[in-house]
Design a protein around this motif. Sequence first.
Motif, PDB file in Angstrom:
ATOM      1  N   ASP A 177      17.183  54.397  15.528  1.00  0.00           N
ATOM      2  CA  ASP A 177      18.648  53.486  15.186  1.00  0.00           C
ATOM      3  C   ASP A 177      18.313  52.411  17.134  1.00  0.00           C
ATOM      4  O   ASP A 177      18.733  52.009  17.136  1.00  0.00           O
ATOM      5  CB  ASP A 177      19.704  54.166  15.524  1.00  0.00           C
ATOM      6  CG  ASP A 177      20.346  54.134  13.807  1.00  0.00           C
ATOM      7  OD1 ASP A 177      19.545  54.214  12.950  1.00  0.00           O
ATOM      8  OD2 ASP A 177      20.778  55.259  13.508  1.00  0.00           O
ATOM      9  N   LYS A 178      18.293  53.385  17.605  1.00  0.00           N
ATOM     10  CA  LYS A 178      17.517  53.081  19.060  1.00  0.00           C
ATOM     11  C   LYS A 178      16.609  52.167  19.162  1.00  0.00           C
ATOM     12  O   LYS A 178      16.899  51.005  20.179  1.00  0.00           O
ATOM     13  CB  LYS A 178      16.946  53.709  19.973  1.00  0.00           C
ATOM     14  CG  LYS A 178      17.237  53.760  21.457  1.00  0.00           C
ATOM     15  CD  LYS A 178      16.278  54.984  22.312  1.00  0.00           C
ATOM     16  CE  LYS A 178      15.230  54.892  23.121  1.00  0.00           C
ATOM     17  NZ  LYS A 178      14.648  55.526  23.778  1.00  0.00           N
ATOM     18  N   GLY A 179      16.331  51.310  17.845  1.00  0.00           N
ATOM     19  CA  GLY A 179      15.601  49.957  17.854  1.00  0.00           C
ATOM     20  C   GLY A 179      14.104  50.538  18.377  1.00  0.00           C
ATOM     21  O   GLY A 179      13.254  49.536  17.890  1.00  0.00           O
ATOM     22  N   ASP A 180      13.586  51.442  18.469  1.00  0.00           N
ATOM     23  CA  ASP A 180      11.603  51.940  17.882  1.00  0.00           C
ATOM     24  C   ASP A 180      11.556  51.869  16.482  1.00  0.00           C
ATOM     25  O   ASP A 180      11.980  51.891  15.331  1.00  0.00           O
ATOM     26  CB  ASP A 180      11.661  53.570  18.801  1.00  0.00           C
ATOM     27  CG  ASP A 180      11.808  53.584  20.167  1.00  0.00           C
ATOM     28  OD1 ASP A 180      12.025  52.615  20.936  1.00  0.00           O
ATOM     29  OD2 ASP A 180      11.993  55.353  20.032  1.00  0.00           O
ATOM     30  N   HIS A 181      10.105  50.921  16.610  1.00  0.00           N
ATOM     31  CA  HIS A 181       9.433  50.862  15.704  1.00  0.00           C
ATOM     32  C   HIS A 181       8.246  50.499  15.176  1.00  0.00           C
ATOM     33  O   HIS A 181       7.599  49.575  15.754  1.00  0.00           O
ATOM     34  CB  HIS A 181      10.041  49.406  14.813  1.00  0.00           C
ATOM     35  CG  HIS A 181       9.788  48.972  13.653  1.00  0.00           C
ATOM     36  ND1 HIS A 181       9.326  48.100  12.774  1.00  0.00           N
ATOM     37  CD2 HIS A 181      10.517  49.850  12.594  1.00  0.00           C
ATOM     38  CE1 HIS A 181       9.218  47.771  12.157  1.00  0.00           C
ATOM     39  NE2 HIS A 181       9.861  48.947  11.412  1.00  0.00           N
TER      40      HIS A 181
END
Length: 113
Positions: free
Chosen positions: A23-27
């Motif tokens: 959910d922090k934005g790492d992908h």
Amino acid sequence: MGLFGRKKRDDDDDRSLIEISNDKGDHWVADIPTKDVKDTEKALRSAGVERDKDDQLLQRYDAKRVVDNRDSEQYRYHSDRVVDENEDLEDSHDQEEDTSDNERSEQSAWRWW
């Protein structure tokens, strides 16, 4: 060529995508052979990555609360097979004698006798 002239599918052609995110934005997205998906998922679980169950949240009334309360740094994974949209997946022979529900629903509703 395989049995009855059908082309045998190579294992290299059968691919899957594994998506890892939080959910922090790492992908991250990885393209791997489908035969290796189970081993890859097992390795991810042993590393502490959870299966992504966000699709199930669509059915819940408290989805926002669930997302707000979970660890935003927790990694989750999701895998899907790569589909060749140009591949013809339909049967090439007539199914007139087929009495399954799917075939019956394709028959005309009008009777002329």
